[in-house]
Write a protein that holds these residues in place. Sequence first.
Motif, PDB file in Angstrom:
ATOM      1  N   GLU A 125      37.186  42.011   0.198  1.00  0.00           N
ATOM      2  CA  GLU A 125      38.715  41.730  -0.008  1.00  0.00           C
ATOM      3  C   GLU A 125      39.467  43.063  -0.063  1.00  0.00           C
ATOM      4  N   ALA A 126      40.553  43.274   0.623  1.00  0.00           N
ATOM      5  CA  ALA A 126      41.514  44.278   0.477  1.00  0.00           C
ATOM      6  C   ALA A 126      42.668  43.786   0.317  1.00  0.00           C
ATOM      7  N   LEU A 134      43.344  40.917   3.056  1.00  0.00           N
ATOM      8  CA  LEU A 134      42.711  41.054   4.125  1.00  0.00           C
ATOM      9  C   LEU A 134      41.256  41.028   3.604  1.00  0.00           C
ATOM     10  N   ILE A 135      40.510  40.002   4.617  1.00  0.00           N
ATOM     11  CA  ILE A 135      38.989  39.918   4.377  1.00  0.00           C
ATOM     12  C   ILE A 135      38.321  40.715   5.500  1.00  0.00           C
ATOM     13  N   LEU A 136      37.639  41.298   5.110  1.00  0.00           N
ATOM     14  CA  LEU A 136      36.766  42.040   6.142  1.00  0.00           C
ATOM     15  C   LEU A 136      35.128  41.836   5.732  1.00  0.00           C
ATOM     16  N   GLU A 178      34.296  44.615   9.673  1.00  0.00           N
ATOM     17  CA  GLU A 178      34.364  43.887  10.910  1.00  0.00           C
ATOM     18  C   GLU A 178      35.456  42.620  10.560  1.00  0.00           C
ATOM     19  N   LEU A 179      35.893  42.032  11.570  1.00  0.00           N
ATOM     20  CA  LEU A 179      36.661  40.789  11.395  1.00  0.00           C
ATOM     21  C   LEU A 179      35.612  39.669  11.158  1.00  0.00           C
ATOM     22  N   GLU A 180      36.357  38.486  11.168  1.00  0.00           N
ATOM     23  CA  GLU A 180      35.659  37.161  10.749  1.00  0.00           C
ATOM     24  C   GLU A 180      34.610  36.996  12.193  1.00  0.00           C
ATOM     25  N   ALA A 225      33.355  51.517  -1.493  1.00  0.00           N
ATOM     26  CA  ALA A 225      32.368  51.163  -2.399  1.00  0.00           C
ATOM     27  C   ALA A 225      31.791  49.676  -2.196  1.00  0.00           C
ATOM     28  N   LYS A 226      32.864  48.623  -1.919  1.00  0.00           N
ATOM     29  CA  LYS A 226      32.259  47.378  -1.733  1.00  0.00           C
ATOM     30  C   LYS A 226      31.297  47.192  -0.335  1.00  0.00           C
TER      31      LYS A 226
END
Length: 114
Positions: free
Chosen positions: A19-20, A30-32, A70-72, A99-100
């Motif tokens: 999550e960003a 934004l979910i990566l 990447e995207l979903e 880091a995530k």
Amino acid sequence: MSLGEQIASRRIKEKRTIEAPEWGEDNTPLILYASAITAGDINKLQRKHKNFLNDMTVDGMVDLIIEKAELEDGKKAFSLSDKPFLMSEKVNIIAEVSAKMFGETVSVEEQEKN
């Protein structure tokens, strides 16, 4: 199927959800997604950024994000042309996202349970 092929087939399913919040819209982060960082990924980064694991530069972290995010739908979230924009971000955001990418891996099956 060889043992190596069995390991590779499991690895393909593993993705991290990142999550960003700062990059999202309308109070939605934004979910990566990112697959596990491999020895090959580190080798590639260290060719460009000497001693990457022990001395993570912002430039190296941005290259990691470009390479792995990447995207979903599985398409790359960023390209090399996005690097100037990412390099203009606050350091803490770049550090947090990269880091995530090193964080805990959750399989697709585990994500679907939630």
